[in-house]
Enzyme design. Structure first.
Site, PDB file in Angstrom:
ATOM      1  N   GLU A 211       0.882  -1.170   0.000  1.00  0.00           N
ATOM      2  CA  GLU A 211       0.000   0.000   0.000  1.00  0.00           C
ATOM      3  C   GLU A 211       0.916   1.215   0.000  1.00  0.00           C
ATOM      4  OE1 GLU A 211      -3.352   0.125  -0.035  1.00  0.00           O
ATOM      5  OE2 GLU A 211      -3.674  -2.038   0.026  1.00  0.00           O
ATOM      6  N   CYS A 245      -2.117   9.617   2.490  1.00  0.00           N
ATOM      7  CA  CYS A 245      -1.803   9.065   1.163  1.00  0.00           C
ATOM      8  C   CYS A 245      -2.898   9.384   0.157  1.00  0.00           C
ATOM      9  CB  CYS A 245      -1.581   7.563   1.249  1.00  0.00           C
ATOM     10  SG  CYS A 245      -3.019   6.689   1.892  1.00  0.00           S
TER      11      CYS A 245
HETATM   12  P1  NAD Z   1       8.050   4.552   5.442  1.00  0.00           P
HETATM   13  O1  NAD Z   1       8.184   3.780   4.211  1.00  0.00           O
HETATM   14  O2  NAD Z   1       9.137   5.442   5.863  1.00  0.00           O
HETATM   15  O3  NAD Z   1       7.797   3.588   6.707  1.00  0.00           O
HETATM   16  C1  NAD Z   1       6.759   2.657   6.787  1.00  0.00           C
HETATM   17  C2  NAD Z   1       7.182   1.488   7.645  1.00  0.00           C
HETATM   18  O4  NAD Z   1       8.313   0.865   7.064  1.00  0.00           O
HETATM   19  C3  NAD Z   1       7.577   1.851   9.074  1.00  0.00           C
HETATM   20  O5  NAD Z   1       7.014   0.910   9.963  1.00  0.00           O
HETATM   21  C4  NAD Z   1       9.070   1.726   9.065  1.00  0.00           C
HETATM   22  O6  NAD Z   1       9.574   1.306  10.322  1.00  0.00           O
HETATM   23  C5  NAD Z   1       9.317   0.644   8.035  1.00  0.00           C
HETATM   24  N1  NAD Z   1      10.631   0.763   7.384  1.00  0.00           N
HETATM   25  C6  NAD Z   1      11.393   1.873   7.256  1.00  0.00           C
HETATM   26  N2  NAD Z   1      12.529   1.580   6.575  1.00  0.00           N
HETATM   27  C7  NAD Z   1      12.471   0.273   6.262  1.00  0.00           C
HETATM   28  C8  NAD Z   1      13.315  -0.601   5.541  1.00  0.00           C
HETATM   29  N3  NAD Z   1      14.472  -0.197   4.999  1.00  0.00           N
HETATM   30  N4  NAD Z   1      12.938  -1.881   5.390  1.00  0.00           N
HETATM   31  C9  NAD Z   1      11.765  -2.306   5.886  1.00  0.00           C
HETATM   32  N5  NAD Z   1      10.919  -1.528   6.578  1.00  0.00           N
HETATM   33  C10 NAD Z   1      11.250  -0.249   6.772  1.00  0.00           C
HETATM   34  O7  NAD Z   1       6.682   5.298   5.210  1.00  0.00           O
HETATM   35  P2  NAD Z   1       6.080   6.447   6.061  1.00  0.00           P
HETATM   36  O8  NAD Z   1       6.935   7.670   5.902  1.00  0.00           O
HETATM   37  O9  NAD Z   1       5.754   5.963   7.415  1.00  0.00           O
HETATM   38  O10 NAD Z   1       4.709   6.714   5.297  1.00  0.00           O
HETATM   39  C11 NAD Z   1       4.554   7.669   4.294  1.00  0.00           C
HETATM   40  C12 NAD Z   1       4.357   7.045   2.940  1.00  0.00           C
HETATM   41  O11 NAD Z   1       3.406   6.011   3.031  1.00  0.00           O
HETATM   42  C13 NAD Z   1       3.812   7.986   1.908  1.00  0.00           C
HETATM   43  O12 NAD Z   1       4.439   7.724   0.683  1.00  0.00           O
HETATM   44  C14 NAD Z   1       2.346   7.633   1.799  1.00  0.00           C
HETATM   45  O13 NAD Z   1       1.710   7.945   0.601  1.00  0.00           O
HETATM   46  C15 NAD Z   1       2.398   6.177   2.047  1.00  0.00           C
HETATM   47  N6  NAD Z   1       1.142   5.735   2.611  1.00  0.00           N
HETATM   48  C16 NAD Z   1       0.364   4.918   1.887  1.00  0.00           C
HETATM   49  C17 NAD Z   1      -0.853   4.511   2.374  1.00  0.00           C
HETATM   50  C18 NAD Z   1      -1.749   3.593   1.638  1.00  0.00           C
HETATM   51  O14 NAD Z   1      -2.692   3.109   2.237  1.00  0.00           O
HETATM   52  N7  NAD Z   1      -1.509   3.323   0.365  1.00  0.00           N
HETATM   53  C19 NAD Z   1      -1.265   4.962   3.624  1.00  0.00           C
HETATM   54  C20 NAD Z   1      -0.428   5.801   4.338  1.00  0.00           C
HETATM   55  C21 NAD Z   1       0.783   6.169   3.833  1.00  0.00           C
END
Ligand code: NAD
Length: 457
Positions: A211, A245
């Site tokens: 997502e 998002c």
């Molecule tokens: P992020 O990718 O930084 O982090 C999300 C999760 O991934 C966190 O739990 C984090 O601990 C983990 N993570 C971080 N680095 C990692 C790695 N190298 N390997 C594995 N896991 C890792 O995202 P964010 O900043 O928390 O969220 C913002 C983004 O998410 C935006 O792009 C937004 O559009 C998207 N988003 C999408 C939806 C959806 O439903 N499609 C909903 C909310 C946010």
């Protein structure tokens, strides 16, 4: 380091069949619902600490949505768990066929910080409803919510069923995925991290739901109801300070109505968030300094026609609209994910499409129009995950619709029945009676071509 013995215990628990029965699954979902009620005030306090969310907004976009998903799942779970009849082709008659819903096994759910409760726990509801054991990784950027999530899960669910793992995603997630082969990974977050998770999963052929995000366009046609459009765009863009998002990322307004729409949007910004949004009940903060600095840089990439004020100590950025933005500027290359809204005008649809196609496969798309013909034309021309006509962002709150992206914005979809389906494998079974066994399919086949052509066509 991943607690390997705990993970192994969870795997054994799944293998024991303990999670399969309806009564067990229902009991876990009810327990989850109970802790959401018990800790309602603590949930509000945590979400206020992390993002300055107020209780009304939390119910609207966090724990309320979660309770809605739980209630819907509890209402329908028994029926979802039933085998589903399927057709049988002529060749195989008098066999009968059915689909047997079965849990996948042990799954990993990774959540983001922007809706740190529901984006993490709605998938958990589906995973448990479908009979899986589940490892839950909250975002480290919303630590207060991550802590209350852990407390609730520990209290509500058996430790062999659910485990919350805290810490930095970049180390914790690879550790976990190397220590244990999960049967599914459900990831919500950014595109770059989504790619990293996908690669980790590929090494072991683990299926994923991704997502992700993207730049969500919002089009306003000349025939739209402008007051309604202005209200709904302002709400969709500046809720959670644009850290959503499904927020409109940029606006494309028909040139003939631009001035009127802009005027109305400015009025609604003041109506909803006051002259001083930093002091207004319910206007959220930016999650951290890194994102604040990134967003402030966007402010110089266009002409500010609304808002533009900010304050680093309060992580505050006012609801802002930018005009005269260069499509090659970073603000139009990256997902904005904050309260900054570039506004463009168009006169012909092709102009608008050309701009949108620079950032293909948005997660969401919005169009405001009074014309069914225009609506159909926009919806058919573009590739996107989910969307609204004459609204923004609210499609996410309708659990009857599958929510998910396409292409760059992700793969797979969830909410309601679809969440159950994400974590379910439908075993396809054909049952053949023993009393009838025609010689047709058995060797020697010589001379049976005509008959085979009759049965297989
Ligand atoms: P992020 O990718 O930084 O982090 C999300 C999760 O991934 C966190 O739990 C984090 O601990 C983990 N993570 C971080 N680095 C990692 C790695 N190298 N390997 C594995 N896991 C890792 O995202 P964010 O900043 O928390 O969220 C913002 C983004 O998410 C935006 O792009 C937004 O559009 C998207 N988003 C999408 C939806 C959806 O439903 N499609 C909903 C909310 C946010």
């Amino acid at each position: 380091m991943a607690d390997i013995s705990r993970l192994q215990r969870m795997r054994r628990y799944f293998d024991s069949g303990a999670t399969r029965e309806y009564a067990f699954r229902k009991q876990q979902l009810l327990a989850l619902k109970q802790v959401l009620v018990k800790y309602e005030q603590e949930i509000y306090a945590a979400l206020y600490t992390d993002l300055k969310k107020v209780p009304e907004e939390c119910w609207f976009t966090e724990n309320g949505l979660l309770v809605q998903e739980l209630n819907h799942t509890l209402r329908h779970l028994k029926q979802w768990m039933q085998p589903e009849r399927a057709g049988t082709n002529m060749l195989n008659l008098p066999s009968s066929s059915y689909l047997q819903p079965s849990p996948l096994g042990m799954v990993l759910i990774i959540g983001p910080w922007n809706f740190p409760l529901q984006l993490l726990l709605i998938p958990v509801v589906g995973a448990i409803a479908a009979g899986n054991t589940v490892v839950i990784k909250p975002s480290e950027y919303a630590p207060a919510t991550a802590a209350i999530v852990e407390k609730m899960i520990r209290e509500a669910l058996p430790e062999e069923l659910a485990l919350v793992v805290q810490g930095e995603g970049a180390t914790v997630v690879p550790d976990l995925m190397k220590a244990q082969r999960f049967d599914h990974v459900f990831y919500t977050g950014s595109i770059p991290v989504g790619k990293a998770v996908y690669q980790l999963a590929a090494a072991d052929l683990v299926p994923v739901t991704l997502e992700l995000g993207g730049k969500d366009p919002c089009v306003v046609e000349a025939d739209a109801n402008l007051a309604v459009a202005a209200r709904r765009i302002v709400l969709g863009k500046y809720s959670n300070a644009g850290q959503m998002c499904v927020s409109p990322d940029y606006l494309l307004v028909h040139a003939s109505v631009k001035e009127r729409l802009l005027q109305l949007m400015k009025e609604y910004i003041v109506k909803f968030y006051g002259e001083k949004p930093e002091e207004t009940y319910g206007y959220n903060k930016i999650i951290n300094e890194k994102n604040f600095d990134r967003l402030v840089r966007y402010l110089s990439q266009g002409k500010i026609v609304a808002g533009g004020r900010y304050n680093r100590s309060g992580l505050f950025i006012a609801p802002t609209i930018l005009e005269e933005v260069d499509p090659d500027a970073p603000v139009m290359q990256e997902e904005i994910f904050g309260p900054v809204l570039p506004l463009f005008t168009f006169t012909e649809m092709e102009e608008a499409l050309a701009l949108i196609r620079r950032n293909p496969n948005p997660l969401s798309f919005y169009v405001f129009t009074g014309s069914k013909k225009k609506e159909a034309s926009w919806i058919k021309q573009l590739q996107f995950g989910t969307g609204c006509v004459n609204n923004t962002a609210m499609q996410f709150t309708n659990h009857h619709l599958p929510f998910g992206g396409v292409g760059q914005s992700g793969m797979g979809a969830y909410h309601g029945r679809h969440t159950f389906d994400v974590f379910t494998h439908y075993k396809a079974i054909m049952k053949t009676p023993a009393w009838f066994d025609p010689a047709l399919k058995y060797p020697p086949l010589k001379g049976k071509l005509k008959l085979l052509k009759f049965f297989i066509k």
